[in-house]
Design an enzyme around this catalytic site. Structure first.
Site, mmCIF file in Angstrom:
data_model
loop_
_atom_site.group_PDB
_atom_site.id
_atom_site.type_symbol
_atom_site.label_atom_id
_atom_site.label_comp_id
_atom_site.label_asym_id
_atom_site.label_seq_id
_atom_site.Cartn_x
_atom_site.Cartn_y
_atom_site.Cartn_z
ATOM 1 C CB CYS A 259 -0.929 0.006 1.222
ATOM 2 S SG CYS A 259 -2.108 -1.368 1.241
ATOM 3 C CG HIS A 338 12.197 -1.724 3.128
ATOM 4 N ND1 HIS A 338 12.041 -2.940 3.749
ATOM 5 C CD2 HIS A 338 11.770 -1.899 1.857
ATOM 6 C CE1 HIS A 338 11.543 -3.804 2.898
ATOM 7 N NE2 HIS A 338 11.352 -3.202 1.739
ATOM 8 C CG HIS A 449 -4.261 20.541 4.521
ATOM 9 N ND1 HIS A 449 -5.479 20.924 5.035
ATOM 10 C CD2 HIS A 449 -3.790 21.623 3.841
ATOM 11 C CE1 HIS A 449 -5.741 22.164 4.682
ATOM 12 N NE2 HIS A 449 -4.738 22.605 3.957
ATOM 13 C CG HIS A 453 -2.815 3.578 3.809
ATOM 14 N ND1 HIS A 453 -3.658 3.484 2.730
ATOM 15 C CD2 HIS A 453 -2.598 2.298 4.217
ATOM 16 C CE1 HIS A 453 -3.929 2.216 2.488
ATOM 17 N NE2 HIS A 453 -3.303 1.476 3.384
ATOM 18 C CG HIS A 482 -18.298 6.452 5.385
ATOM 19 N ND1 HIS A 482 -19.120 7.089 4.465
ATOM 20 C CD2 HIS A 482 -19.132 5.779 6.220
ATOM 21 C CE1 HIS A 482 -20.377 6.805 4.729
ATOM 22 N NE2 HIS A 482 -20.422 6.024 5.796
ATOM 23 C CG ASN A 486 -7.007 -0.146 2.384
ATOM 24 O OD1 ASN A 486 -6.354 0.433 1.512
ATOM 25 N ND2 ASN A 486 -6.425 -0.826 3.359
#
Length: 556
Positions: A259, A338, A449, A453, A482, A486
């Site tokens: 992702c 990572h 802002h 994720h 909502h 995802n």
């Protein structure tokens, strides 16, 4: 890593009035135990702070040297009056013209070399997020019904999925492929995967080219990321073939990176633009839901079915200086982390086969723990690059103090109670407890802002608490979860689309995009708005429903 007990949280759930039995008419409650993110801001690894300051020093060397040179020059010139300075300059120019001309030539040459060697700014001209047609919509009840009609799941698995979906934070208007809706057939086929890829990628790119008025043949760099579906020819080749792009385009196809691959793709595009001036780069981020649909009964592999939904984003990046006036954002920082060297992090999210050789994504029980560790490392490295100097000084001072003099001290006192029914043995207690924790930087001072994720409601709850954010700061993430679910690597762009549709982005605002995924990886993007972003009239996935948002029940 923290102790197992520290990673658990409890929640009292009201189960209503007992309808039968000896306790009929009485309210009943249950205690729910769930895993949470570690309190990662209270345990900071010093080496990652040093890494952040290393990046800051490398990019800020001019800020340290130029003021010194200006100070020396000012001290030299300040000792002369205006008449003396003018006379000195006139005399030098009058009697030593060759020196003046030579000095001016060296100055112009140096300035030219500096301007030519300075890295070009990377601009985000515009971006687009694909919104599937309404016949792909599925409510939470319809989702369970689709799973039931497929005949592939046991009753216990259906109940488990229903429990997950109802507490996921997803709404009733998310999108799944038609191949899943008609899930009596096998959805994990190359034909279905290519069909879904064509629909979402070409849909997003058509919108992007329409918004920017850029021809596909003008694109010099193309980067596509999709974790699960990686056919031959590649997805990037599909795009080149569909739009008949030029033959010398630099194309890349990133697979299996989870992702957070959208930010990795932007990082690769930035490096390509640095090596190829006056160019455009397109970044496409997506995931194929139908191809990754799991038809088995392993509960750790059923979770992705409940959360992942259709989506795709397409970005147009430019390093051309003339695009400054029409670009929306300028790229400020990219920080990548990572944790794949650690075995538990490496296996936190893994594509595997179950006992019946049915493939799917397996979610480890320690996902929250390894995710919190990766996020802690990433934001610790990012902090010195973005935080105000006052926050950095406070954070660094308390961090050094903690490492030099220890973290927690407490005084134990023994008390004896003489009340009836109490024990005569002394009861030790910590009173008062003095805790010396590192100062927690206020990231709200660095960004206006936040686009975090949209993995799940539980993850957003924990991140909001750990980062000390208000409900308004995570509004875009909660509303995106909502409305669209995802959508993997493209979710942070649906969140930025939400902010634009709400007209919240003003000139000079800083936007932090934070994503995390398999590997385990955590990556950050920082943008600065170049102009006030007005509410778009077309080509925004929120336009048909933005009047219903924000939903107060989701953010309170």
């Amino acid at each position: 890593m923290e102790n197992e007990r520290d990673l658990l949280s409890t929640e009292i759930v009201n189960r209503g009035i007992e309808s039968s039995g000896p306790n009929a008419g009485s309210p009943t409650f249950s205690v729910r135990v769930r895993r949470r993110l570690p309190d990662f801001l209270h345990s900071v690894n010093l080496k990652y702070v040093k890494l952040g300051y290393h990046h800051l020093i490398n990019h800020g060397i001019y800020l340290a040297t130029i003021p010194v040179l200006v100070l020396v020059f000012s001290a030299e010139v300040g000792s002369l009056s205006r008449e003396e300075l003018w006379k000195k300059l006139w005399d030098d120019a009058r009697y030593d013209l060759a020196t003046v001309v030579g000095f001016f030539g060296v100055f112009v040459f140096t300035l030219t070399v500096y301007l030519m060697s300075r890295p070009r700014s990377i601009y985000l001209v515009d971006f687009a997020c694909y919104r599937p047609s309404d016949d792909h919509k599925v409510s939470r009840e319809e989702f369970i019904e689709v799973a039931r009609k497929s005949g592939k799941f046991e009753e216990g698995s259906l109940m488990f999925q229903q429990k997950i979906v109802n507490s996921s934070g997803l709404g009733d208007e998310t999108y799944i492929p038609k191949s899943v809706i008609m899930s009596g057939q096998n959805t994990a086929t190359m034909k279905e995967g290519r069909a879904e890829a064509s629909m979402v990628m070409f849909g997003a790119l058509d919108e992007l080219f329409e918004k920017t008025r850029v021809r596909p043949k003008d694109i010099g760099v193309l980067v596509v990321n999709c974790s699960i579906f990686n056919p031959t020819p590649s997805l990037s080749a599909m795009i080149i073939n569909h739009y008949k792009m030029r033959g010398n385009i630099l194309s890349f196809n990133l697979g299996g990176m989870g992702c957070s691959a959208g930010i990795i793709a932007v990082d690769l595009a930035r490096d390509m633009l640095k090596a190829n001036p006056n160019n455009y780069a397109v970044v496409v981020s997506t995931e194929m839901v139908g191809y990754n649909w799991y038809p088995g009964n392993d509960r750790s592999m059923l979770i992705p079915n409940c959360f992942f939904r259709m989506g795709c984003s397409a970005l147009l990046l430019s390093n051309r200086r003339r695009d400054y006036h029409r670009a929306k954002y300028r790229l400020e920082h990219i920080v990548r982390t990572h944790k794949g060297a650690d075995d538990s992090s490496f296996g936190a999210i893994c594509q595997e086969e179950d006992e019946k050789r049915q493939k799917g994504l397996k979610i480890s029980k320690n996902l929250m723990e390894v995710g919190g560790d990766a996020i802690k490392t990433n934001i610790t490295t990012l902090g010195p690059l973005v935080l105000p100097l006052s926050e950095q000084l406070l954070f660094f001072a308390t961090l050094v103090w903690t490492h030099l003099f220890g973290g927690t001290t407490a005084t134990a006192t023994a008390t004896t109670s003489g009340e009836k029914g109490s024990s005569n043995h002394p009861q030790p207690s910590l009173s008062p407890a003095t805790t010396k924790k590192p100062y927690i930087p206020d990231y709200k001072l660095a960004f206006e802002h936040f686009c975090i994720h949209a993995a799940s409601k539980h993850v957003l709850d924990e991140l909001q608490k750990n980062l000390g954010l208000s409900k308004l700061h995570v509004e875009a993430s909660r509303m995106t979860l909502h409305r669209f679910g995802n959508t993997s690597s493209s979710s942070i762009w649906y969140e930025l689309s939400y902010l634009e549709a709400m007209e919240k982005v003003k000139r000079g605002d800083r936007v932090w995009q934070l994503s995390f995924g398999s590997g385990f990886k955590c990556n950050s993007l920082v943008w600065r708005s170049l102009r006030r972003v007005r509410k778009p009239l077309t080509n925004n996935p929120w336009l048909d429903c933005i009047a219903k948002y924000p939903i107060n029940d989701l953010i309170n």
